[in-house]
Enzyme design. Structure first.
Site, PDB file in Angstrom:
ATOM      1  N   CYS A  83       0.820  -1.230   0.000  1.00  0.00           N
ATOM      2  CA  CYS A  83       0.000   0.000   0.000  1.00  0.00           C
ATOM      3  C   CYS A  83       0.843   1.265   0.000  1.00  0.00           C
ATOM      4  O   CYS A  83       0.305   2.370  -0.053  1.00  0.00           O
ATOM      5  CB  CYS A  83      -0.925  -0.002   1.207  1.00  0.00           C
ATOM      6  SG  CYS A  83      -1.717  -1.594   1.461  1.00  0.00           S
ATOM      7  N   HIS A 332      -9.116   3.705  -1.257  1.00  0.00           N
ATOM      8  CA  HIS A 332      -7.713   3.272  -1.171  1.00  0.00           C
ATOM      9  C   HIS A 332      -7.344   2.419  -2.375  1.00  0.00           C
ATOM     10  O   HIS A 332      -7.274   1.196  -2.284  1.00  0.00           O
ATOM     11  CB  HIS A 332      -7.525   2.514   0.148  1.00  0.00           C
ATOM     12  CG  HIS A 332      -6.133   2.052   0.433  1.00  0.00           C
ATOM     13  ND1 HIS A 332      -5.006   2.694  -0.046  1.00  0.00           N
ATOM     14  CD2 HIS A 332      -5.676   1.002   1.172  1.00  0.00           C
ATOM     15  CE1 HIS A 332      -3.931   2.050   0.383  1.00  0.00           C
ATOM     16  NE2 HIS A 332      -4.304   1.019   1.115  1.00  0.00           N
TER      17      HIS A 332
END
Ligand code: ZN
Lengths: 384, 150
Positions: A83, A332
């Site tokens: 991420c 996200h």
């Protein structure tokens, strides 16, 4: 060595983008950033693509993005640290400019997460942790952060309501962000009525998968001053790792990689946490934002719950955190997130954040975490 | 034989493969470096302290203190049939940590951080193939071909 300036910013809408391929998403952000910088493609020396490959059918993503952007035969490469892949792209572009190899580099974070079927997503989810000793027991991404939350609650008295205060705040600001996936306020009552995921987390403790892209154009100081009337500077760049296995961590109440990365970034910028006016932090789960306050030194260890409850992370508090909605409300798209954070903070420093503008935002920070803290990148941004 | 370890196994080949054979026989093993004596649980073949490449297994008690836990409701592939399940991380008395399911000697409502637990070898009884794991149990629980934790 030269300073590195941000001269162009572009950002597409985050969400379920059934209308576009990943390279088409990248193009939206790249075109906007080039228009913002006021330059043509011949001024760009190289591109760095931040993305997580296993979500895409297209293997070796940098190639297809580079072709679609029309940047061939200029150099390009992909960075991957889960991420935090977007911030890894930022860091390698910054390194290339610092080293004098390139003068102008386009950094593109892009991700499509909705190409995979639910079974494919569930299979990926089972391998998020260390696979030899942990995944065989059915660990999940929310499950890991849930265990941090449980321990944080045990040691410091952090409450269920503290966790939800983060979600309520980030949805409050997300409602004002036209680029966000969720543009609705929520209440703690609504969050408490949502389905369980991994105790104590329910659906509203977790950020959502999304498609999206963001682009930041970086330049050496000389080129930045030629091109831009309002460059924002990458003044502190921190980066650190932590063990893949949570079993090799001393405790589960913070992310040591974030503490290391923050210390490096503050030292390089010559500032401290009290100087930061606005920050984008990695709130993949509600507890992650509370730990970020503490790892970044916005408050003492264990004080993160009261910090948000007292609205110290709202605009008007000690430091405005995730006033773009954060991962929680903005969405996200994992490879895009780090670049999106830099976009938001640079916008804030340029005074272009509209109704979410933080007054006197002269020092900003990004905090982008990969995995369960295995990687962390912290950037300090300043303006002239 | 490391493919024996775990409900789902992603790493069938490893230098510490004998861990699973010991587990099948009811022994929980850590590793000890043959040069500097550094120990590790979970075991590792290559020494983290001195980088030496020779190790030996030694038996650990499995006793420790619960560091944290969670009940997982949204499960990944391979765990649909056992959902929901509760996992915990234990600080082992001799150093190191372990992550495992709670076994049936500890009812869900009794789970609390700081409680004493023991990591105990287990075998999946209902399967024809050999499948081993370990679970978190009341201290003193001995290895037995006991009921599954769910
Ligand atoms: Zn050694």
């Amino acid at each position: 060595m030269t300073r590195v300036g941000i001269i162009g910013l572009g950002h597409g809408v985050f969400g379920r983008r059934s209308d576009a391929t990943v390279q088409e998403l990248a193009f939206e952000a790249f075109r906007a950033a080039m228009e913002d910088a006021g330059i043509e493609r011949d001024a760009v020396d190289a591109s760095v693509i931040g993305s997580v490959p296993e979500y895409h059918k297209q293997r070796s993503l940098a190639g297809v993005v580079q072709e679609y952007l029309g940047l061939v035969p200029k150099p390009t490469w992909l960075t991957e640290v889960a991420c935090a892949s977007g911030s890894a792209a930022m860091r390698t572009a910054w390194m290339a400019i610092k080293a004098g190899v390139h003068d102008v580099v386009a950094v593109i974070g892009c991700q499509k997460m909705t190409e995979l079927s639910t079974p494919e997503i569930l299979a990926l989810m089972g391998r998020v942790g260390e696979v030899q000793w942990e995944s065989g027991f059915g660990t999940t991404f929310p499950g890991y952060y849930a265990m941090f939350a449980k321990r944080h609650m045990h040691e410091f008295g952090t409450t269920r309501d503290h966790l939800l205060d983060v979600a309520v705040k980030n949805h409050h600001y997300g409602a004002m962000n036209p680029l966000a996936l969720f543009r609705k306020e929520i209440t703690a009552e609504k969050a408490k009525a949502s389905e369980d995921v991994a105790t104590p987390f329910q659906v509203y403790d977790c950020c959502a998968n999304a498609d999206g892209a963001a682009c930041v154009i970086l330049a050496s100081e000389d080129r930045a001053r030629e091109i831009s009337s309002k460059p924002v500077w990458l003044s502190g760049m921190g980066c650190a790792s932590a063990t893949m296995s949570v079993l090799r961590r001393p405790n589960l109440v913070g992310l040591p990689s974030a503490e290391h990365a923050a210390a490096q970034a503050y030292a390089m910028a010559g500032i401290g946490p009290a100087d930061v006016k606005v920050a984008d932090v990695h709130d993949c789960f509600t507890i992650a934002e509370i730990m970020a306050y503490e790892d970044l030194g916005f408050c003492e260890r264990g004080e993160g719950g009261p910090f948000v409850a007292e609205k110290q992370s709202y605009i008007g508090g000690k430091v405005a955190v995730n006033v773009d909605g954060g991962l929680k409300a903005k969405g996200h798209p994992i490879g895009a997130t780090g670049v999106s954070m830099t976009y938001e903070i640079a916008k804030q420093l340029r005074g272009e954040a509209g109704e979410r503008q933080v007054p006197d935002a002269d020092v900003g920070l990004t905090h982008n975490v990969g995995g369960i803290g295995q990687y962390c990148f912290v950037q300090v941004l300043t303006r002239d | 034989m490391f493919k024996w370890f775990g409900k789902v196994n992603y790493t069938p080949y490893t230098k510490v493969a004998d861990f699973a054979r010991h587990l099948r026989d009811g022994r929980l093993m850590g590793s000890r470096c043959k040069r500097c004596g550094a120990t590790s649980f979970p075991p590792r073949a290559d020494c983290d302290a001195c980088m030496h490449g020779e190790f030996e297994f030694f038996e650990v008690s499995g006793k420790g203190t619960l560091h944290t836990f969670t009940k997982i409701v949204a499960a990944p592939t391979g765990f649909e049939d056992v959902t929901p399940y509760t996992i915990g991380v234990v600080d082992l008395d001799g150093g190191g940590k372990a992550l495992a399911w709670f076994g049936d000697s500890i009812p869900e409502q009794d789970i609390s951080i700081g409680m004493e637990v023991q990591v105990v070898p287990r075998i999946f009884e209902e399967l024809e193939e050999i499948k081993v794991y370990y679970s978190l149990e009341q201290p003193g629980t001995t290895w037995s071909k006991a009921e599954q934790p769910w």
